[in-house]
Design an enzyme around this catalytic site. Structure first.
Site, short mmCIF file in Angstrom:
data_model
loop_
_atom_site.label_atom_id
_atom_site.label_comp_id
_atom_site.label_asym_id
_atom_site.label_seq_id
_atom_site.Cartn_x
_atom_site.Cartn_y
_atom_site.Cartn_z
N ASN A 36 0.43 -19.99 -5.76
CA ASN A 36 -0.20 -19.88 -7.14
C ASN A 36 -1.04 -18.61 -7.45
OD1 ASN A 36 -1.53 -20.43 -9.59
ND2 ASN A 36 -2.76 -21.89 -8.85
N TRP A 37 -0.51 -17.60 -8.11
CA TRP A 37 -1.05 -16.36 -8.37
C TRP A 37 -2.26 -16.40 -9.32
CZ3 TRP A 37 2.95 -11.69 -8.97
CH2 TRP A 37 3.55 -11.32 -7.28
N LYS A 38 -2.51 -17.74 -10.00
CA LYS A 38 -3.39 -17.73 -11.03
C LYS A 38 -3.38 -16.52 -12.26
CE LYS A 38 -6.09 -20.30 -7.56
NZ LYS A 38 -6.99 -20.72 -7.08
N HIS B 235 -4.38 -28.47 -12.11
CA HIS B 235 -5.26 -27.62 -11.27
C HIS B 235 -6.64 -27.52 -11.65
CE1 HIS B 235 -6.90 -24.28 -9.19
NE2 HIS B 235 -5.82 -24.27 -8.37
N GLU C 66 -8.86 -25.71 -11.65
CA GLU C 66 -9.34 -24.81 -12.80
C GLU C 66 -8.98 -24.85 -14.18
OE1 GLU C 66 -7.79 -21.49 -10.59
OE2 GLU C 66 -9.06 -21.82 -9.02
N GLU D 273 -6.58 -30.33 -3.38
CA GLU D 273 -7.42 -29.12 -3.44
C GLU D 273 -8.60 -29.58 -3.46
OE1 GLU D 273 -4.35 -25.65 -4.40
OE2 GLU D 273 -5.70 -26.00 -6.08
N GLY E 132 -10.88 -20.63 -2.77
CA GLY E 132 -11.31 -19.46 -2.86
C GLY E 132 -12.57 -19.18 -2.13
N SER F 239 -8.18 -22.18 0.65
CA SER F 239 -8.43 -21.13 1.50
C SER F 239 -7.46 -21.38 2.70
CB SER F 239 -9.95 -21.59 2.09
OG SER F 239 -10.80 -21.12 1.10
N GLY G 76 -3.43 -19.87 -2.93
CA GLY G 76 -3.81 -18.87 -4.06
C GLY G 76 -3.83 -17.36 -3.54
N GLY G 77 -5.05 -17.12 -3.17
CA GLY G 77 -5.20 -15.60 -2.64
C GLY G 77 -4.21 -15.05 -1.69
O1 G3P Z 1 -3.79 -23.71 -6.21
C1 G3P Z 1 -4.20 -22.65 -5.23
C2 G3P Z 1 -5.60 -22.62 -4.97
O2 G3P Z 1 -6.54 -23.16 -5.73
C3 G3P Z 1 -6.16 -22.35 -3.47
O3 G3P Z 1 -6.84 -21.16 -3.89
O4 G3P Z 1 -7.40 -18.82 -3.11
O5 G3P Z 1 -8.33 -20.90 -1.85
O6 G3P Z 1 -5.84 -20.15 -1.67
P1 G3P Z 1 -7.04 -20.12 -2.70
#
Ligand code: G3P
Length: 245
Positions: free
Chosen positions: A9-11, A93, A95, A163, A169, A208, A229-230
């Site tokens: 998910n590149w957001k 999601h 967010e 999640e 993140g 994460s 995500g990241g």
């Molecule tokens: O949708 C993926 C996400 O919310 C997780 O983000 O950066 O913690 O991998 P991250």
């Protein structure tokens, strides 16, 4: 259970220059043993889909409107995502739930629209840190599952991503026991509602996930992949996660 799923998910990240990562990722995984999904911002979706065409990687949106068309400035319908080459769409999601006030009812309507358009829905659920501290995690997940997913879903049309909001993140990850508890609970709830097909619904962990912690997370009960995500932004990092599946 079929193939595992590595979803990125590149957001709100990525411009044209970052499409080079997609080329690198496709080249690195010509015939992967897992499914690979990337969900870029809408501005890159059509171009990413074109780049991915014919390879192992598929693309998805990060949200869709519940209606098929109309006066909704700035919104995108599920059919438009399909038209841009998407096979999947992330819905609900945390967010979106936080930034746009999306409720379980909203997410359910969007998921129904996605399924009607022929997309596979990746529905997200997860508790906040305060809810976990209050011992409410399974109640929250149960309520979100019941409210955000429409009737008629199957293993071919629904993916669920757990999640925990506090793990997104932050570099914080639940213990493997905590992940297993939620994933086992989700599988049981989905089986109670949807029957045998629930065994084929892929349950992703997100929050994460990095190449370093992916192997132990993927070895956890009822974890069928990850929503990343990241670490999905760079082909090298995402490849490390794909390799762990
Ligand atoms: O949708 C993926 C996400 O919310 C997780 O983000 O950066 O913690 O991998 P991250």
């Amino acid at each position: 259970m079929g193939r595992k799923l590595a979803a990125g998910n590149w957001k709100m990240n990525g411009t044209s220059a970052d499409l080079a990562e997609v080329k690198a990722l496709s080249a690195a995984h010509p015939a992967p043993s897992v499914d690979i999904l990337l969900c870029p911002p809408a501005t890159l979706l059509a171009r990413m889909s074109d780049l991915a065409a014919g390879g192992a990687l598929v693309t998805g949106g990060q949200d869709c409107h519940a209606e098929a068309a109309g006066a909704h400035t700035g919104d995108i319908s599920a059919g438009m995502l399909r038209d841009a080459g998407a096979t999947h769409v992330i819905l609900g999601h945390s967010e979106r739930r936080t930034d746009h006030g999306e409720t379980d009812t909203d997410v359910c309507a969007k998921t129904a629209a996605a399924l009607a358009a022929g997309l596979i829905a990746v529905v997200c659920v997860g508790e906040t840190e305060a809810q976990r501290d209050a011992g409410e995690t399974l109640d929250v997940i149960g309520t979100q599952l019941a409210g955000s997913i429409p009737d008629g879903c199957t293993g071919a049309t629904l993916v669920v991503a757990y999640e925990p909001v506090w793990a997104i993140g932050t570099g914080k990850v639940p213990t493997l026991e905590q992940i297993a508890e939620v994933h086992d609970f989700m599988r049981a709830r989905l089986a109670a509602r949807f029957g045998d097909t629930a065994a084929d619904m892929r349950l992703l962990y997100g929050g994460s996930v990095k190449p370093g912690n992916a192997p132990e997370i993927f070895a956890t009960s009822n974890v069928d992949g990850a929503l990343v995500g990241g670490a999905s932004l760079k082909a090298a990092d995402f490849s490390g996660i794909i390799a762990a599946l």
